[in-house]
Scaffold this motif. Structure first.
Motif, PDB file in Angstrom:
ATOM      1  N   VAL A 178      -8.185   3.671   3.945  1.00 30.88           N
ATOM      2  CA  VAL A 178      -7.054   3.475   4.849  1.00 30.88           C
ATOM      3  C   VAL A 178      -6.317   4.802   4.982  1.00 30.88           C
ATOM      4  O   VAL A 178      -5.871   5.367   3.988  1.00 30.88           O
ATOM      5  N   HIS A 234       0.804  -1.210   0.000  1.00 34.77           N
ATOM      6  CA  HIS A 234       0.000   0.000   0.000  1.00 34.77           C
ATOM      7  C   HIS A 234       0.844   1.269   0.000  1.00 34.77           C
ATOM      8  O   HIS A 234       0.303   2.358  -0.099  1.00 34.77           O
ATOM      9  N   ASP A 235       2.176   1.154   0.098  1.00 40.66           N
ATOM     10  CA  ASP A 235       3.040   2.325   0.064  1.00 40.66           C
ATOM     11  C   ASP A 235       3.238   2.878  -1.348  1.00 40.66           C
ATOM     12  O   ASP A 235       3.756   3.957  -1.513  1.00 40.66           O
ATOM     13  N   ASP A 268       1.516   3.242  10.757  1.00 38.65           N
ATOM     14  CA  ASP A 268       0.275   2.800  11.380  1.00 38.65           C
ATOM     15  C   ASP A 268      -0.887   3.151  10.450  1.00 38.65           C
ATOM     16  O   ASP A 268      -0.817   4.128   9.697  1.00 38.65           O
ATOM     17  N   ARG A 269      -1.945   2.340  10.501  1.00 37.36           N
ATOM     18  CA  ARG A 269      -3.045   2.516   9.547  1.00 37.36           C
ATOM     19  C   ARG A 269      -4.396   2.476  10.246  1.00 37.36           C
ATOM     20  O   ARG A 269      -4.699   1.539  10.975  1.00 37.36           O
ATOM     21  N   GLU A 284      -3.068   6.410   6.632  1.00 40.58           N
ATOM     22  CA  GLU A 284      -1.785   6.119   7.272  1.00 40.58           C
ATOM     23  C   GLU A 284      -1.432   7.281   8.195  1.00 40.58           C
ATOM     24  O   GLU A 284      -1.618   8.439   7.846  1.00 40.58           O
TER      25      GLU A 284
END
Length: 166
Positions: free
Chosen positions: A146, A39-40, A154-155, A148
């Motif tokens: 989501v 997800h980055d 942390d999410r 961050e």
């Protein structure tokens, strides 16, 4: 007003003030300090995927120490983004609004006016507000929003609630 309510209001104000000071003073020293996950990847989030929806906070995934917690009453912790760069929130018994910026998948949420009622000892309102003040990025995963937070990756996980008419 009783002493407990005054202390609660003071604590919420202190957390918000500390969060704002930390936002102005923190900087990642090394990009490798972030947890690398799929997800980055930098992906542009279209506004129409996140706006005009009441998002309900359903969970928190923390990296240090690794943990996953479930929010017991997601409908009590909501955020609704508007297309004009503003948002409204519900933090248990409190309500507020403010502004946000979104560029590609990078997001910042600026605090705005909020009520400061004491919601009780079981409330997650202070944690919720603190986390929102540290949002750095946004993504969509399996229909969930989501957000961050912080430098550790942390999410905050949000599920779709009601569609909000503007």
């Amino acid at each position: 007003m009783n002493t407990q309510k005054i202390l609660s209001i003071f604590m919420i104000f202190a957390v918000l003030t500390g969060t704002m000071l930390a936002l102005g003073c923190t900087e990642a020293d090394n990009e490798n300090d972030f947890v690398e996950t799929e997800h980055d990847e930098e992906t542009t989030i279209p506004l129409d995927e996140i706006t005009n929806i009441e998002w309900q906070w359903s969970g928190l995934i923390e990296t240090l120490p690794a943990s996953h917690s479930v929010v017991p009453d997601p409908e009590n912790y909501t955020i609704t983004f508007s297309e004009n760069g503003t948002y409204s929130i519900k933090a248990d018994c409190n309500r507020g609004s403010g502004s946000y910026t979104l560029e590609d998948n990078k997001m910042t949420i600026a605090p705005g006016p909020i009520t400061l009622a004491y919601c009780g000892p079981e409330s997650l309102d202070s944690q919720y507000l603190s986390l929102l003040g540290n949002v750095t990025a946004v993504s969509m995963e399996d229909g969930k929003l989501v957000l961050e937070t912080g430098e550790n990756g942390d999410r905050m996980l949000f599920i779709k609630g009601e569609i909000v008419e503007q």
